[in-house]
Write an enzyme that holds these catalytic residues in place. Sequence first.
Site, mmCIF file in Angstrom:
data_model
loop_
_atom_site.group_PDB
_atom_site.id
_atom_site.type_symbol
_atom_site.label_atom_id
_atom_site.label_comp_id
_atom_site.label_asym_id
_atom_site.label_seq_id
_atom_site.Cartn_x
_atom_site.Cartn_y
_atom_site.Cartn_z
ATOM 1 N N CYS A 157 0.801 -1.222 0.000
ATOM 2 C CA CYS A 157 0.000 0.000 0.000
ATOM 3 C C CYS A 157 0.837 1.277 0.000
ATOM 4 O O CYS A 157 0.283 2.372 -0.117
ATOM 5 C CB CYS A 157 -0.935 0.013 1.214
ATOM 6 S SG CYS A 157 -1.828 -1.513 1.438
ATOM 7 N N HIS A 289 -3.507 7.663 6.197
ATOM 8 C CA HIS A 289 -3.655 6.375 5.515
ATOM 9 C C HIS A 289 -5.067 5.857 5.758
ATOM 10 O O HIS A 289 -5.723 5.412 4.826
ATOM 11 C CB HIS A 289 -2.604 5.395 6.037
ATOM 12 C CG HIS A 289 -2.553 4.112 5.283
ATOM 13 N ND1 HIS A 289 -2.370 4.063 3.922
ATOM 14 C CD2 HIS A 289 -2.670 2.809 5.690
ATOM 15 C CE1 HIS A 289 -2.366 2.800 3.517
ATOM 16 N NE2 HIS A 289 -2.563 2.023 4.574
ATOM 17 N N GLU A 300 -2.398 4.658 13.766
ATOM 18 C CA GLU A 300 -2.072 5.938 13.130
ATOM 19 C C GLU A 300 -2.418 7.105 14.051
ATOM 20 O O GLU A 300 -1.681 8.096 14.119
ATOM 21 C CB GLU A 300 -2.804 6.071 11.795
ATOM 22 C CG GLU A 300 -2.341 7.274 10.982
ATOM 23 C CD GLU A 300 -2.804 7.239 9.541
ATOM 24 O OE1 GLU A 300 -2.338 8.099 8.764
ATOM 25 O OE2 GLU A 300 -3.626 6.367 9.171
ATOM 26 N N LYS A 320 -10.461 7.313 1.934
ATOM 27 C CA LYS A 320 -10.761 5.940 1.517
ATOM 28 C C LYS A 320 -12.246 5.605 1.623
ATOM 29 O O LYS A 320 -12.696 4.621 1.035
ATOM 30 C CB LYS A 320 -9.918 4.945 2.316
ATOM 31 C CG LYS A 320 -8.450 4.934 1.883
ATOM 32 C CD LYS A 320 -7.672 3.832 2.565
ATOM 33 C CE LYS A 320 -6.255 3.716 2.015
ATOM 34 N NZ LYS A 320 -5.377 4.815 2.403
ATOM 35 N N HIS A 325 -9.791 1.427 -0.934
ATOM 36 C CA HIS A 325 -8.347 1.261 -0.744
ATOM 37 C C HIS A 325 -7.761 0.687 -2.028
ATOM 38 O O HIS A 325 -7.922 -0.505 -2.329
ATOM 39 C CB HIS A 325 -8.081 0.327 0.429
ATOM 40 C CG HIS A 325 -6.635 0.319 0.872
ATOM 41 N ND1 HIS A 325 -5.625 0.833 0.099
ATOM 42 C CD2 HIS A 325 -6.040 -0.152 1.997
ATOM 43 C CE1 HIS A 325 -4.468 0.688 0.727
ATOM 44 N NE2 HIS A 325 -4.702 0.096 1.883
ATOM 45 N N PHE A 384 1.424 -3.177 4.570
ATOM 46 C CA PHE A 384 1.792 -4.485 5.075
ATOM 47 C C PHE A 384 3.298 -4.683 4.910
ATOM 48 O O PHE A 384 3.914 -4.169 3.974
ATOM 49 C CB PHE A 384 1.061 -5.579 4.288
ATOM 50 C CG PHE A 384 -0.364 -5.825 4.719
ATOM 51 C CD1 PHE A 384 -0.916 -5.195 5.822
ATOM 52 C CD2 PHE A 384 -1.164 -6.717 4.009
ATOM 53 C CE1 PHE A 384 -2.218 -5.440 6.215
ATOM 54 C CE2 PHE A 384 -2.473 -6.966 4.387
ATOM 55 C CZ PHE A 384 -2.997 -6.329 5.492
#
Length: 397
Positions: A157, A289, A300, A320, A325, A384
């Site tokens: 990502c 994010h 976050e 998002k 995403h 990830f």
Amino acid sequence: MTRIVVSGLGIVSPAGCDTGSFWQALLEGHGYFGEASALPGKGIRVAEVQGQGFMEGLGLSPSACDRNALFAVAAARQALAAAGLRTGLPRPERVGVILGNSAGGQCSTDDQYARLYTQNKRPHPMTVAKVMVSSSASWVSMTTGATGPCFVTSSACASSSHAIGTAMQFLRAGLADIVIAGGTEAPLSAGTLIAWDAMKIMSRTLCRPFSAGRDGLILGEGAGIIVLETEAHARGRGLTPMIEAAGFGFSSDAGDIVAPNVDGMTRAMTLALEDAGLDPGDIAYVNAHGTGTRANDRAETQALKRLFGKRPVPPTSSIKGVTGHALGAAGAFEAIATIMAIENGIAPPTAHFDAPDPECDLDCVPNQGRAMPIPAAMSNSFAFGGLNTALIFKALE
């Protein structure tokens, strides 16, 4: 240090296939969410690019390149036109292409496995060229004539944020005058969706970042492209740039393959501020994010509070809930949203926010955009594998 500026933007997304439509959708909190066309009747919701209008005038066939490459070429064409480069590139050998892509041609991979295993037919002869992760950058290079450095960064990502940051570094190092940067992704194949659904992190309703009612992410697709160049080069060809790409920070957790890490997130943001020569207090807005999963949004929030210390965390929103995403394209979508927030003086909202979560006690700009001066802003991507990135953009004085 050589100043890097933004000279053009282009986008193909579930929230619109041009920057004007995209921005309006962000402000309205409305993208396209519906049942995955690749898996009818399974209840899996996705954010899909609508129709084939984005392909108009490309001169490319889906038989030659995967959907993710088509997205990239369409967005690159828009961005170059916005940068005043519709008719050609000055010194093509000094123009680079650096794109982020997480998974390569997933739709083509799925199609050819189905052809092989269910129909006992040999794969299409263009299969390897369509599925390779670098194909999107190659197609953008071939369709624009850019013959400078050309490659793909693949870091889940964070892929397109890594691409944009790497483009900044190439320009600063004098390795190019212009770089076509950003990311693309077309992950909405049956196999990919089933694999993601197995992780139990996909919402069956809506993506609600930072909200108490959030229950997971929704996958999206598309491409976002930013034309970056040195300020001297831009002004030399008569452009008056408005936005500087000022800072890039990145880090690796060296920890868990999927769990977010507050230390790693904080380190990436700190390094981006140092690269931009700014303090936390200079940031007026953060594009988070913000995936809508329990773990990401909580981590976050903690990282932002640690970064800003005793200062209040500035307004922080996630787009998002509108775009889904888009994995390798997500950072590019969000960088473009951050740039447009600075240009328009509006922080875009966090859509579908239903109630505050005490563990995400940020000013999330819930459901409605907020007019405010934004001299500098940060865009975060946390992937990830513990791959963290932060980009900083600011208005040129």
